[in-house]
Design an enzyme around this catalytic site. Structure first.
Site, PDB file in Angstrom:
ATOM      1  N   ARG A 107     -11.511  21.181  -5.428  1.00  0.00           N
ATOM      2  CA  ARG A 107     -10.579  21.497  -4.325  1.00  0.00           C
ATOM      3  C   ARG A 107      -9.185  21.223  -4.857  1.00  0.00           C
ATOM      4  O   ARG A 107      -8.872  20.094  -5.258  1.00  0.00           O
ATOM      5  CB  ARG A 107     -10.865  20.630  -3.098  1.00  0.00           C
ATOM      6  CG  ARG A 107      -9.730  20.650  -2.099  1.00  0.00           C
ATOM      7  CD  ARG A 107     -10.077  20.037  -0.775  1.00  0.00           C
ATOM      8  NE  ARG A 107     -10.986  20.898  -0.030  1.00  0.00           N
ATOM      9  CZ  ARG A 107     -11.266  20.754   1.257  1.00  0.00           C
ATOM     10  NH1 ARG A 107     -10.721  19.761   1.939  1.00  0.00           N
ATOM     11  NH2 ARG A 107     -12.084  21.581   1.867  1.00  0.00           N
ATOM     12  N   HIS A 134     -10.922  29.914   0.823  1.00  0.00           N
ATOM     13  CA  HIS A 134     -11.911  28.851   1.081  1.00  0.00           C
ATOM     14  C   HIS A 134     -13.293  29.513   1.252  1.00  0.00           C
ATOM     15  O   HIS A 134     -13.842  29.547   2.350  1.00  0.00           O
ATOM     16  CB  HIS A 134     -11.509  28.076   2.338  1.00  0.00           C
ATOM     17  CG  HIS A 134     -12.233  26.769   2.521  1.00  0.00           C
ATOM     18  ND1 HIS A 134     -13.107  26.244   1.598  1.00  0.00           N
ATOM     19  CD2 HIS A 134     -12.202  25.874   3.560  1.00  0.00           C
ATOM     20  CE1 HIS A 134     -13.581  25.084   2.059  1.00  0.00           C
ATOM     21  NE2 HIS A 134     -13.053  24.837   3.236  1.00  0.00           N
ATOM     22  N   GLN A 137     -16.537  27.815   2.989  1.00  0.00           N
ATOM     23  CA  GLN A 137     -16.455  27.730   4.446  1.00  0.00           C
ATOM     24  C   GLN A 137     -16.966  29.018   5.084  1.00  0.00           C
ATOM     25  O   GLN A 137     -17.741  28.989   6.043  1.00  0.00           O
ATOM     26  CB  GLN A 137     -14.993  27.497   4.873  1.00  0.00           C
ATOM     27  CG  GLN A 137     -14.814  27.435   6.371  1.00  0.00           C
ATOM     28  CD  GLN A 137     -15.534  26.253   6.986  1.00  0.00           C
ATOM     29  OE1 GLN A 137     -15.348  25.132   6.538  1.00  0.00           O
ATOM     30  NE2 GLN A 137     -16.377  26.489   7.982  1.00  0.00           N
ATOM     31  N   ASP A 225      -7.840  28.196  13.099  1.00  0.00           N
ATOM     32  CA  ASP A 225      -7.762  27.066  12.164  1.00  0.00           C
ATOM     33  C   ASP A 225      -6.450  26.346  12.461  1.00  0.00           C
ATOM     34  O   ASP A 225      -5.618  26.840  13.236  1.00  0.00           O
ATOM     35  CB  ASP A 225      -7.823  27.601  10.715  1.00  0.00           C
ATOM     36  CG  ASP A 225      -7.848  26.493   9.653  1.00  0.00           C
ATOM     37  OD1 ASP A 225      -8.093  25.319  10.014  1.00  0.00           O
ATOM     38  OD2 ASP A 225      -7.606  26.802   8.467  1.00  0.00           O
ATOM     39  N   CYS A 266     -13.127  25.942  11.250  1.00  0.00           N
ATOM     40  CA  CYS A 266     -13.666  25.275  10.058  1.00  0.00           C
ATOM     41  C   CYS A 266     -13.581  23.756  10.161  1.00  0.00           C
ATOM     42  O   CYS A 266     -14.309  23.052   9.468  1.00  0.00           O
ATOM     43  CB  CYS A 266     -12.934  25.757   8.810  1.00  0.00           C
ATOM     44  SG  CYS A 266     -11.187  25.333   8.770  1.00  0.00           S
ATOM     45  N   ARG A 294     -22.401  24.162   6.195  1.00  0.00           N
ATOM     46  CA  ARG A 294     -21.726  23.987   4.904  1.00  0.00           C
ATOM     47  C   ARG A 294     -22.736  23.448   3.898  1.00  0.00           C
ATOM     48  O   ARG A 294     -22.792  23.871   2.745  1.00  0.00           O
ATOM     49  CB  ARG A 294     -20.550  22.995   5.026  1.00  0.00           C
ATOM     50  CG  ARG A 294     -19.385  23.457   5.873  1.00  0.00           C
ATOM     51  CD  ARG A 294     -18.635  24.573   5.201  1.00  0.00           C
ATOM     52  NE  ARG A 294     -18.152  24.202   3.876  1.00  0.00           N
ATOM     53  CZ  ARG A 294     -17.022  23.532   3.630  1.00  0.00           C
ATOM     54  NH1 ARG A 294     -16.236  23.189   4.616  1.00  0.00           N
ATOM     55  NH2 ARG A 294     -16.654  23.242   2.386  1.00  0.00           N
TER      56      ARG A 294
HETATM   57  N1   CP Z   1     -13.645  22.636   6.649  1.00  0.00           N
HETATM   58  C1   CP Z   1     -13.415  21.834   5.589  1.00  0.00           C
HETATM   59  O1   CP Z   1     -13.370  22.268   4.438  1.00  0.00           O
HETATM   60  O2   CP Z   1     -13.285  20.510   5.908  1.00  0.00           O
HETATM   61  P1   CP Z   1     -12.843  19.308   4.950  1.00  0.00           P
HETATM   62  O3   CP Z   1     -11.368  19.495   4.677  1.00  0.00           O
HETATM   63  O4   CP Z   1     -13.128  18.081   5.741  1.00  0.00           O
HETATM   64  O5   CP Z   1     -13.637  19.383   3.683  1.00  0.00           O
HETATM   65  N1  NVA Z   2      -6.404  25.743   6.300  1.00  0.00           N
HETATM   66  C1  NVA Z   2      -6.811  24.372   6.172  1.00  0.00           C
HETATM   67  C2  NVA Z   2      -8.282  24.279   6.002  1.00  0.00           C
HETATM   68  C3  NVA Z   2      -8.842  22.892   5.877  1.00  0.00           C
HETATM   69  C4  NVA Z   2     -10.323  22.866   5.650  1.00  0.00           C
HETATM   70  C5  NVA Z   2      -6.074  23.726   5.002  1.00  0.00           C
HETATM   71  O1  NVA Z   2      -5.976  24.359   3.948  1.00  0.00           O
HETATM   72  O2  NVA Z   2      -5.575  22.620   5.173  1.00  0.00           O
END
Ligand code: CP
Ligand code: NVA
Length: 308
Positions: A107, A134, A137, A225, A266, A294
């Site tokens: 990530r 992502h 997700q 989101d 998400c 997930r």
């Molecule tokens: N939806 C998601 O990716 O959550 P986290 O940021 O908690 O991993």
């Molecule tokens: N759009 C959000 C998703 C988190 C899972 C971010 O990137 O912070």
């Protein structure tokens, strides 16, 4: 051996086989306690590195648990504590990590970091979120929709709010799984035109409708989101809230969609900003299934990456 970098760069056939595999594995567990190993142990003797340059609850816990259920082991690493965060190149990190582990999930911020990791690693790399997409997700979202409503092909999905990284992967999925996509939000926060063009090139309808009430007409699924993502400057918060207030998913908006329309997010959510608690906790919301899936979707992604 193959990396899972994005939905639009993975073949339709492979995406479908990942969803099918996830369902099979979920069914096979039949609600067993979370720590029960799967009957099949395809990751036995495999070591998986989970690298986080941003915070995470779901991605971190679901990947870690998934590897363990499949008989593998994990190391969870924070980018800041690695030499990666202190100037060692991504390419060198990728080369070294490949000598220690069988699979890397990362990530990160820039998409270029993920691409460089995948280019120089000799083991598969999984995208656990970048500023731009992502995909894990949305694999879970597709699985969740189909569990509740059957095939997603031909359905109408509406995204209300910020055209962000999660939205991008949803647009990719529209093209790859064959559903129609409508974005509703303010022009500065539109999703990238390139993604809408990708979906259209696959033969689906991908459009922007400014009026949220019109956009959700006939929707089978409404998604939103956070209004401020992890990579967005906190200084943008007030401006974004002002821009996005009219795109909140609330009862009045859900009432304009189909009566059986599902709601997804998400998570993490900011209750009563992008979505009201009434909708999050209401009968159309499948957010907890979405979070659980997930686990199952990513287990199938890991098996696909390793060919096991
Ligand atoms: N939806 C998601 O990716 O959550 P986290 O940021 O908690 O991993
Ligand atoms: N759009 C959000 C998703 C988190 C899972 C971010 O990137 O912070």
């Amino acid at each position: 051996m193959q990396s899972f970098l994005d939905i639009h760069t993975t073949s339709k056939q492979d995406l479908r086989s990942i969803i099918d595999g996830a369902r099979r594995m979920k069914d096979a567990r039949n609600g067993a306690p979370k720590g029960t190993p799967d009957t099949e142990q395809p990751l036995a003797n495999r070591m998986v590195a989970l690298i986080f340059e941003k915070p995470s609850t779901r991605t971190r816990v679901s990947f870690d648990l998934g590897v363990r259920q499949m008989g593998g082991q994990t190391m969870v690493l924070s980018g800041k504590e690695m030499q990666l965060g202190h100037g060692e190149t991504i390419a060198d990190t990728a080369r070294v990590m490949s000598r220690y582990v069988d699979l890397i999930m990362i990530r990160t911020f820039e998409e270029a970091t993920l691409q460089e990791m995948a280019e120089y690693a000799t083991v598969p790399v999984i995208n656990g979120l970048t500023n731009r997409t992502h995909p894990c997700q949305i694999m879970s979202d597709v699985m969740t929709f189909e569990e509740h409503r059957g095939p997603i092909a031909g359905k109408k999905v509406v995204w209300s709010g910020d055209g962000n990284n999660v939205c991008a992967s949803m647009i990719h999925a529209a093209g790859q799984f064959g559903f129609d996509f409508t974005f509703t939000g303010p022009p500065p926060l539109d999703p990238e035109a390139e993604w809408l063009d990708f979906a259209r090139a696959q033969g689906v309808n991908a459009q922007i409708v400014r009026d949220p009430a019109k956009a959700v007409e006939g929707a089978d699924l409404v998604v939103t989101d956070t209004w401020v993502s992890m990579h967005d400057p906190q200084s943008a918060k007030e401006r974004r809230h002002n821009q996005l207030r009219g795109y909140q998913v609330n009862r009045a908006l859900m009432d304009r969609a189909r009566p059986d329309a599902l709601f997804m997010h998400c998570l993490p959510a900011h209750r009563d900003d992008e979505v009201t608690s009434e909708v999050m906790d209401g009968p159309n919301s499948v957010i907890w299934d979405e979070a659980e899936n997930r686990l199952h979707a990513q287990k199938a992604v890991m098996r696909w990456c390793l060919g096991v």
